[in-house]
Design an enzyme around this catalytic site. Structure first.
Site, mmCIF file in Angstrom:
data_model
loop_
_atom_site.group_PDB
_atom_site.id
_atom_site.type_symbol
_atom_site.label_atom_id
_atom_site.label_comp_id
_atom_site.label_asym_id
_atom_site.label_seq_id
_atom_site.Cartn_x
_atom_site.Cartn_y
_atom_site.Cartn_z
ATOM 1 C CB SER A 52 -0.925 0.009 1.228
ATOM 2 O OG SER A 52 -0.201 -0.246 2.408
ATOM 3 C CG ASP A 90 2.295 -6.714 1.011
ATOM 4 O OD1 ASP A 90 1.842 -7.877 1.072
ATOM 5 O OD2 ASP A 90 1.575 -5.705 1.050
ATOM 6 C CE LYS A 118 -0.370 -8.311 3.241
ATOM 7 N NZ LYS A 118 -0.789 -7.963 1.869
ATOM 8 C CD GLU A 120 -2.239 -8.583 -3.209
ATOM 9 O OE1 GLU A 120 -2.807 -8.650 -4.324
ATOM 10 O OE2 GLU A 120 -1.973 -7.500 -2.648
ATOM 11 C CD GLU A 187 -7.713 -5.567 0.917
ATOM 12 O OE1 GLU A 187 -6.577 -6.082 0.895
ATOM 13 O OE2 GLU A 187 -7.947 -4.410 0.506
#
Ligand code: KIV
Length: 271
Positions: A52, A90, A118, A120, A187
Site C-alpha cells: 500500500s 509484502d 505476505k 496475494e 480483505e
C-alpha cells in the site's frame, strides 16, 4: 528482536497462543522508523510493511508500481524503529510470478529483517507457500480482495458474495493451510464467509473489511489517522483521530478497541 528495546518479541507462536486464548491481535501498516516506534509503543502485535506504500507514500493509484528495492528500503526503515513487534513484509506485484522469483525475493525480505512474508493469491500460490515454509519462511496468504489483481477484478469490490465464489475461496484457503501457510489475511469479504473460513482453518486469520470474527485486524496507518488520499474511505475504515488528541492516543485506541471487540463494529462490516 531489535536492539532498540527489551520488549518481548512477538512471534508466530505468540499469535497462535493468542488465537487459542481467543485474544484478538492487532496489525498496522508502517513504512518508516519513527511511526513504527509509536506503533510498537501502542502495543501493536504485527507491523505490516505493505505494498500500500505505492498509494499512501508514493501517490500512485494502485500498488502495482512498487518494486522489490523500494519494499526492501521501507522494510529496513521499519526494522530500525521496531521494538519487538512481528514484522510482515509484502511481496510486491510480480515478485513471485515464478517459484524461483518467489524464493529469491522472499529470501531478500527475510534477510532485510522480516519475520514473515505476505503473498496475494489462492490455490496457485500453494506450491510456493509449501516450498517457502519448508525452507523456514512463514507466509501469510492474502485472499478475498487482492489489490495486485485490481485490473482483473475491475475495482475494489467485496469478494465472495456469490455462493460459488464463496465455496472456491473456502477450498483455496483450506488448501493453503494444508500447503503450509502460517497465516491468512482476508480483505473485503462478507462476514458470513469469514465465519465459515474461521471454522475450517486453525492458522491465525487477520481481517480488513472482513468483519469482527477474525483473530486479528489490520488497518493502513493513513486510514487510521484520517489522512487517506481517497475521497471516500471504504466502509471498514475508522478514523481514530476523531476522538483522540494525538497520534499516540489514536494508536492506543485502535489497539484497545480491537482487543475489546469494539472495532470493527457492524457499520464497518460487509454482510
Ligand atoms: O499493502 C497493504 O497495506 C495491505 C493491507 C491492505 C492488508 O496488504
Amino acid at each position: 528482536m531489535s536492539s532498540h528495546s527489551d520488549k518481548k518479541q512477538v512471534t508466530l507462536s505468540t499469535l497462535k497462543k493468542m488465537k487459542e486464548r481467543g485474544e484478538k491481535f492487532t496489525c498496522l501498516t508502517s513504512y518508516e522508523s519513527t511511526m513504527t516506534s509509536k506503533i510498537c509503543e501502542a502495543g501493536v502485535d504485527v507491523v505490516l510493511v505493505g505494498d500500500s506504500l505505492g498509494m499512501v507514500i508514493q501517490g500512485h493509484d494502485s500498488t502495482l508500481p512498487v518494486t522489490m528495492d523500494q519494499l526492501v528500503y521501507h522494510l529496513e526503515c521499519v526494522v530500525n524503529g521496531n521494538q519487538g513487534s512481528h514484522i510482515m513484509a509484502d511481496m510486491p506485484f510480480m515478485s513471485y510470478a515464478t517459484d524461483d522469483m518467489g524464493f529469491e525475493n522472499a529470501t531478500r525480505l527475510m534477510q532485510a529483517g522480516a519475520n514473515s512474508v505476505k503473498i496475494e493469491g489462492g490455490e496457485w500460490i500453494s506450491k510456493m507457500a509449501s516450498m517457502l515454509a519448508d525452507r523456514g519462511i512463514p507466509i501469510c496468504a492474502h485472499m478475498g480482495l487482492t489489490p495486485q489483481a485490481i485490473n482483473r477484478i475491475g475495482g475494489n469490490f467485496v469478494q465472495g458474495r456469490d455462493p460459488n465464489k464463496q465455496d472456491l475461496i473456502i477450498e483455496e484457503a483450506m488448501s493453503l493451510e494444508k500447503a503450509g501457510a502460517a497465516m491468512l489475511l482476508l480483505e473485503c469479504v462478507p462476514d458470513s464467509l469469514t465465519k465459515q473460513i474461521m471454522n475450517e482453518l486453525s492458522i491465525p486469520i487477520i481481517g480488513i473489511g472482513a468483519g469482527s470474527s477474525t483473530d486479528g485486524q489490520v488497518m493502513v496507518i493513513h486510514d487510521l489517522l484520517g489522512i487517506s488520499c481517497l475521497e471516500k474511505p471504504p466502509k471498514f475504515v475508522k478514523n481514530f483521530m476523531n476522538d483522540s488528541n494525538s497520534i499516540q492516543e489514536a494508536l492506543n485506541s485502535y489497539v484497545s478497541e480491537v482487543k475489546a471487540g469494539i472495532y470493527p463494529a457492524e457499520e464497518h462490516t460487509f454482510f
